[in-house]
Design a protein around this motif. Structure first.
Motif, PDB file in Angstrom:
ATOM      1  N   ALA A  91      52.502  39.619  44.143  1.00 40.64           N
ATOM      2  CA  ALA A  91      51.382  40.158  43.231  1.00 40.64           C
ATOM      3  C   ALA A  91      51.273  39.180  42.074  1.00 40.64           C
ATOM      4  N   ASN A  93      48.108  38.406  40.597  1.00 41.46           N
ATOM      5  CA  ASN A  93      47.463  38.437  39.899  1.00 41.46           C
ATOM      6  C   ASN A  93      48.590  38.614  38.502  1.00 41.46           C
ATOM      7  N   GLN A 118      49.955  36.800  47.049  1.00 41.10           N
ATOM      8  CA  GLN A 118      48.020  37.690  47.498  1.00 41.10           C
ATOM      9  C   GLN A 118      47.780  37.065  46.229  1.00 41.10           C
ATOM     10  N   ILE A 120      43.201  37.571  44.870  1.00 37.68           N
ATOM     11  CA  ILE A 120      42.355  38.355  45.216  1.00 37.68           C
ATOM     12  C   ILE A 120      41.125  37.630  45.216  1.00 37.68           C
ATOM     13  N   SER A 121      41.554  36.658  43.728  1.00 36.53           N
ATOM     14  CA  SER A 121      40.036  36.340  42.954  1.00 36.53           C
ATOM     15  C   SER A 121      39.711  34.749  43.661  1.00 36.53           C
ATOM     16  N   ASP A 144      48.264  34.329  50.388  1.00 38.69           N
ATOM     17  CA  ASP A 144      46.957  35.037  51.132  1.00 38.69           C
ATOM     18  C   ASP A 144      45.960  35.245  50.436  1.00 38.69           C
ATOM     19  N   LEU A 145      45.064  33.988  50.656  1.00 39.37           N
ATOM     20  CA  LEU A 145      44.038  33.941  49.884  1.00 39.37           C
ATOM     21  C   LEU A 145      42.440  34.367  50.396  1.00 39.37           C
ATOM     22  N   ALA A 146      42.051  35.906  50.460  1.00 37.86           N
ATOM     23  CA  ALA A 146      40.726  36.320  51.392  1.00 37.86           C
ATOM     24  C   ALA A 146      39.036  35.585  50.385  1.00 37.86           C
ATOM     25  N   HIS A 147      39.445  34.913  49.338  1.00 37.06           N
ATOM     26  CA  HIS A 147      37.753  34.529  48.984  1.00 37.06           C
ATOM     27  C   HIS A 147      37.767  33.524  49.568  1.00 37.06           C
TER      28      HIS A 147
END
Length: 227
Positions: A91, A93, A118, A120-121, A144-147
């Motif tokens: 994680a 973060n 991961q 998420i920011s 794992d970069l969603a933004h």
């Protein structure tokens, strides 16, 4: 096998691995996969050994929420065959755990595969540098970069020997693919097999866990199509 659906009650009987291609699932310790994947009567303590005889990799998502002790990682490694790879989740973060994470997952020894980080920011390149600098430089790291603000970071990752999850387009030393949107038809898996066959780099690919044993069925079918 019909083109419209994958049979859910597949019991894997063939060792599922290919040179340069590792396909598996997100986790293995699911009682609801018995008897569809694990034979009836299989003790849960034997799940990993059974799984590792059929697949060559697995995601360790639990490490993103609670980090086991080094001894647990050693026990997991001991239950798997040579060439098997665990892909632990980090994680991003929780930077305070970076040192401890690297130390504990190192207990997997040669069973340690790519680390999935991961984040998420929104884009924070300082965090990327911190993570890369805290892990073993020989580690395979998949971000794992969603933004969408992270778009364009791929060259920097490749420079560090890392990759962005699900990126098959930019130069990278390996590929990390996550199948998150079941159900998958046979035609869809066939298309994915063609895409992965066009990739020159080593591939790690994982199907999302569901209550029914769909993930191992999809993973086995994809490997069949890649042969």
């Amino acid at each position: 096998m019909a083109s419209s659906a994958i049979t859910l009650s597949v019991v894997a009987t063939v060792e599922s691995s290919l040179a340069g291609v590792h396909v598996g699932t997100s986790g293995w310790s699911f009682p609801s996969w018995k008897p569809g994947f694990y034979p009836a009567g299989t003790d849960s303590k034997a799940f990993l050994r059974f799984y590792a005889e059929r697949f060559s990799t697995v995601e360790l998502n639990t490490t993103g929420y609670r980090l086991p002790g080094a001894e647990q990682f050693r026990r997991w490694a001991e239950q798997t065959r040579s060439g098997f790879r665990f892909a632990p989740k980090l994680a991003g973060n929780r930077p305070g755990l970076l040192g401890e994470f690297a130390s504990r997952v190192g207990a997997l020894g040669d069973r340690l595969g790519p680390v999935r980080v991961q984040l998420i920011s929104a884009r924070d390149e300082g965090m990327i540098e911190l993570i890369l600098g805290s892990l073993d430089p020989d580690s395979q790291v998949a971000f794992d970069l969603a933004h969408p603000s992270w778009d364009g970071i791929e060259p920097r990752l490749a420079e560090a020997g890392a990759v962005r999850v699900d990126d098959l387009e930019h130069p990278a030393p390996f590929r990390y693919v996550r199948f998150r949107d079941p159900p998958y038809t046979d035609d869809a898996l066939r298309e994915w097999a063609e895409r992965l066959q066009a990739v020159d780099e080593p591939v790690f690919a994982y199907f999302r866990h569901e209550d029914e044993p769909t993930a191992p069925a999809y993973a086995q079918r994809l490997l069949e199509l890649l042969r």
